[in-house]
Structures are given as structure tokens and as C-alpha cells.
Write an enzyme that holds these catalytic residues in place. Structure first.
Site, mmCIF file in Angstrom:
data_model
loop_
_atom_site.group_PDB
_atom_site.id
_atom_site.type_symbol
_atom_site.label_atom_id
_atom_site.label_comp_id
_atom_site.label_asym_id
_atom_site.label_seq_id
_atom_site.Cartn_x
_atom_site.Cartn_y
_atom_site.Cartn_z
ATOM 1 C CE LYS A 187 -55.976 40.177 -24.594
ATOM 2 N NZ LYS A 187 -55.486 39.614 -23.351
ATOM 3 C CE LYS A 233 -57.875 33.356 -22.621
ATOM 4 N NZ LYS A 233 -57.046 34.831 -22.611
ATOM 5 C CG ASN A 244 -47.646 36.864 -14.379
ATOM 6 O OD1 ASN A 244 -47.772 37.702 -15.059
ATOM 7 N ND2 ASN A 244 -46.342 35.958 -14.353
ATOM 8 C CB THR A 275 -49.235 40.549 -18.718
ATOM 9 O OG1 THR A 275 -49.149 39.324 -19.686
ATOM 10 C CG2 THR A 275 -50.690 41.130 -18.699
HETATM 11 N N1 GLU Z 1 -53.394 34.725 -21.858
HETATM 12 C C1 GLU Z 1 -52.862 35.830 -22.314
HETATM 13 C C2 GLU Z 1 -53.722 36.719 -23.022
HETATM 14 O O1 GLU Z 1 -54.859 36.776 -22.578
HETATM 15 C C3 GLU Z 1 -51.757 35.665 -23.306
HETATM 16 C C4 GLU Z 1 -51.880 34.762 -24.623
HETATM 17 C C5 GLU Z 1 -50.685 34.407 -25.254
HETATM 18 O O2 GLU Z 1 -49.604 34.536 -24.805
HETATM 19 O O3 GLU Z 1 -51.080 33.642 -26.241
HETATM 20 O O4 GLU Z 1 -53.339 37.666 -23.761
#
Ligand code: GLU
Length: 416
Positions: free
Chosen positions: A96, A108, A223, A192
Site C-alpha cells: 500500500k 501490522k 467503519n 478508507t
Molecule cells: N489499518 C489500516 C490499513 O490496513 C490503516 C493503517 C494505518 O493507518 O497505518 O490500511
């Protein structure tokens, strides 16, 4: 649960990473490095529960690769969290960040727990305990946590407070997704969903469908799913289907989104208020133009890929489509916006939050949205172009764009 290879998300992520690296001309050594996180921590967190007994929870933090910059990614609270899942999710975070050109590597975290069955006090103790357990290996320029499945700004606030106490200085850049008053960013909570809605609008242009004629089905009303339903409804699209863990609702004339949002609980459950529901699997096969899986992994597989009616599939959840299903959909001409791009809005605005924390100067919601839109559209165009010029499906194209940056940073640093 024994998963087949196609449903094992770590295995399928590694498969696409390998293919992407091969297409880009990197060697086996690069795959060997990037197929697993550089570091993986497993921690045990004792919590004194409300019933007077101590329960010891297991948590993880994976740091996939920090060649580009500090690692970044959310922490999920879920009973089904596994080590492999956290590893795969950390790889996705690297992708990402690579795709959207933000200066982080992927990280993560996860804790095996069921927040739906825990009190506020228990959740606070667990959140603080997790930070104590990992405090040596995280930090504003090391590894920056954020919300993920079933964690929110309150949990980020407890984690921030615990970290600041341990370090004995105010460090808002340690974590993102904070409440506004603690240095959170405007637009983070809806980021998101905003990112997904930007992707849907671009996909509609590519498919030459007017948004006012578009029918949307959204699986999941958490969310991402609920805000997305709101944004789509406001943009004039017809949201014909939604679902939660219990089941789905479908109305070809469009659902009453304001009512559903008003009545959903904090975990996104709302279908319990209705007598006539359909199953989550049925929902995916209902008539629509845009299908958005915004819930859990492995929802679209060889068993239902042929039956999907949508011409656009936008993955707001992580890993909702298996690799075989990806190929079937791609062969059928369905435009797929893969998870590593579609759900990147969260980490992009987390990056904005961290930048604002570092400079101590805060932006308006409009500024955040404008910058988010620019990054998401640029990333989509890069991936779409790779898809067309290299003749690869959209998922492989996204992996190629994302992993290239990590691999180049690794090379420059002389690790390989
Ligand atoms: N948990 C979200 C994701 O999977 C956001 C991660 C973040 O904001 O660092 O992209």
C-alpha cells in the site's frame, strides 16, 4: 480451521509477490527477503478481567520491511487473528505504501481477543498492556501503529497515553487514527471509505457508467462499509445491498441508508432489526454494477466468481478475493480495484496525520481530501497503465507497482 492453499492469505500474497518480482526482473534473493517480515514479535499480555481472574492474551507485531522508511500499519483486535495473517497484512502494508508513494514500510499488529465480549476497562488494560509489551520496538520514526479491524480512536488514545508515559514525553506521532483533540487528523475516520469512493468514481468513468445510474452492493457495515454507503448515497448512486456479520439486506429500489446508519451499533450490526434478510453469500451474487467487499477475507472464490453480476469490484477489505477468483473475474472483463490500492485511504491519511504531528501544524478537512484524492488517482493510473502495457491483471499490476519501490530501496541500501 484448515485452509486450502488458495485461501491461505500469506501463501497467496507470497505467490503474487514472487510473480511481481520476476516480472520486474529481480532475483530469487529479493523474493527470499520480501516473502516474510524482517521482524515478528509475539507477546503475551496478562489482563486482570472484571471477574477478578487474569486472562493472558497473545498479540503480534510484524515489521515487514523498513528499507523505505519506518514501518506502518494497524492493530486488529479479533478472535481469529493468527501469526500468518499478521505477516501477510504487514506485506500488504508495504505494498500500500509503495503504491501510494508514501515514505513507509509495512507493519501490522493483532491481538487474539473478542472486543465485543469485553468491557471498556478490560479493553483499556489490554491496549495499554500491548503497548508496554512492544514499546521497545515501536516509535514515531520506527514503527507507527494505527486502527484496524475492531480498534478505534479511543483505543489509539489509550495506546498513545501509555507510550507517552513510558517515554516521558508527548509523542503524538507514535500512533495515528487518534481523536482530533489528541493530534488526530481531520478526515482520518472516513479516510478508507473516502479512498474507496474515489476509486469507484474513477472506475465508473473507465466503464462509462453514470454514477446516477449505478447500483452498489456493500458487504460489511463497519467503519469502511457504512461511511462508503453514505458517500455513495450522497453522490447519487443507489445502494441496493448491505450486510453485517448476521446477514444482508437487498432492495433493487435502494435502501434507506440514513436509517441504517442511524441504527447500526458500534460494531456495524444492523440487520438484526429486519425480518427479511439474505445470507452474505447471496448478497455477493445479487444484481448490481459495483460490488464492494468491505468485511473479511476469502469471500469471492472459484465457487462464486462466475456468479458475480457486478462489472466493477472494489476491494475495501483486505484479501476478499482469492487468486483463482481474481483470474476468473479478470477474464470476464470485471474491472477489479485490488485491496492494496482500494483500501489505502486509511494509511494515506495516517501519513498526513503523522506529518501534521511532526510539524505541529494542522490541515483542514478540505486540504486532507484534496491531497488524498490526488494520491489515490495517481496510484490508480499507474496500476491501470501497468495492467494494460504489461498485460497482467490488476492485482499483479498493483503488486508490481508496490513491490518495486521496496525492492529498489533494498538495493540502494545494499542489503541485496
Ligand atoms: N489499518 C489500516 C490499513 O490496513 C490503516 C493503517 C494505518 O493507518 O497505518 O490500511
Amino acid at each position: 480451521m484448515n485452509l486450502g492453499e488458495s485461501e491461505n492469505i500469506l501463501y497467496s500474497t507470497q505467490t503474487v509477490i514472487k510473480e511481481a518480482l520476476e516480472k520486474l526482473g529481480f532475483g530469487d534473493d529479493m523474493f527470499d527477503l520480501l516473502k516474510e517480515p524482517l521482524r515478528l514479535f509475539k507477546v503475551r499480555i496478562p489482563v486482570l478481567m472484571d471477574n477478578g481472574k487474569v486472562h493472558v492474551f497473545t498479540g503480534f507485531r510484524a515489521q515487514h520491511n523498513d528499507a523505505v522508511g519506518p514501518t506502518k500499519g494497524g492493530v486488529r483486535f479479533h478472535p481469529d487473528v493468527t501469526e500468518d495473517e499478521v505477516k501477510a497484512l504487514s506485506i500488504w502494508m508495504s505494498l500500500k505504501c509503495g503504491i501510494t508513494d508514501i515514505p513507509y514500510g509495512g507493519g501490522k499488529g493483532g491481538i487474539i481477543c473478542d472486543p465485543r465480549k469485553m468491557s471498556f476497562k478490560e479493553l483499556e488494560k489490554l491496549s495499554r498492556g500491548y503497548v508496554r509489551a512492544i514499546s521497545q520496538v515501536v516509535g514515531p520514526s520506527k514503527d507507527i501503529p494505527a486502527p484496524d479491524v475492531m480498534t478505534n480512536s479511543q483505543i489509539m488514545a489509550w495506546m498513545l497515553d501509555e507510550y507517552s508515559r513510558i517515554r516521558e514525553f508527548d509523542s503524538p506521532g507514535f500512533i495515528t487514527g487518534k481523536p482530533l483533540v489528541l493530534g488526530g487528523s481531520h478526515g482520518r475516520e472516513t479516510a478508507t471509505a473516502k479512498g474507496v469512493s474515489i476509486m469507484i468514481k474513477e472506475a465508473l468513468i473507465k466503464k462509462e457508467i453514470d454514477i446516477l445510474d449505478a447500483k452498489v452492493v456493500i458487504q460489511g457495515f463497519g467503519n469502511a462499509g457504512s461511511y462508503l454507503a453514505k458517500f455513495m448515497h450522497e453522490a447519487g448512486a443507489k445502494v441496493v445491498g448491505i450486510s453485517d456479520v448476521l446477514g444482508g439486506l437487498y432492495d433493487p429500489n435502494g435502501l434507506d441508508i440514513d436509517f441504517l446508519i442511524d441504527r447500526r451499533d458500534s460494531f456495524g450490526t444492523v440487520t438484526n432489526l429486519f425480518k427479511k434478510t439474505i445470507s452474505n453469500q447471496e448478497l455477493l451474487e445479487m444484481d448490481c454494477d459495483i460490488l464492494v467487499p468491505a468485511a473479511i477475507e476469502n469471500q469471492i472464490t472459484v465457487d462464486n466468481a462466475e456468479k458475480i453480476k457486478a462489472s466493477i469490484l472494489v476491494e475495501a477489505a483486505n484479501g476478499p478475493t482469492t487468486l483463482e477468483a481474481t483470474q476468473i473475474l479478470s477474464d470476464r472483463g470485471v474491472l477489479l480495484i485490488p485491496d492494496v490500492l482500494a483500501s489505502a485511504g486509511g494509511v494515506i491519511v495516517s501519513y498526513f496525520e503523522w506529518v501534521q504531528n511532526n510539524q505541529g501544524y494542522y490541515w483542514s478537512e478540505e486540504e486532507v481530501h484534496e491531497k488524498l484524492e490526488k494520491i489515490m488517482i495517481r496510484a490508480l493510473n499507474k496500476i491501470y497503465q501497468t495492467h494494460q502495457t504489461r498485460g497482467v491483471n490488476m492485482r499483479l499490476a498493483a503488486y508490481m507497482v508496490g513491490v518495486r519501490k521496496v525492492a529498489e530501496a533494498v538495493k540502494y541500501r545494499g542489503w541485496i
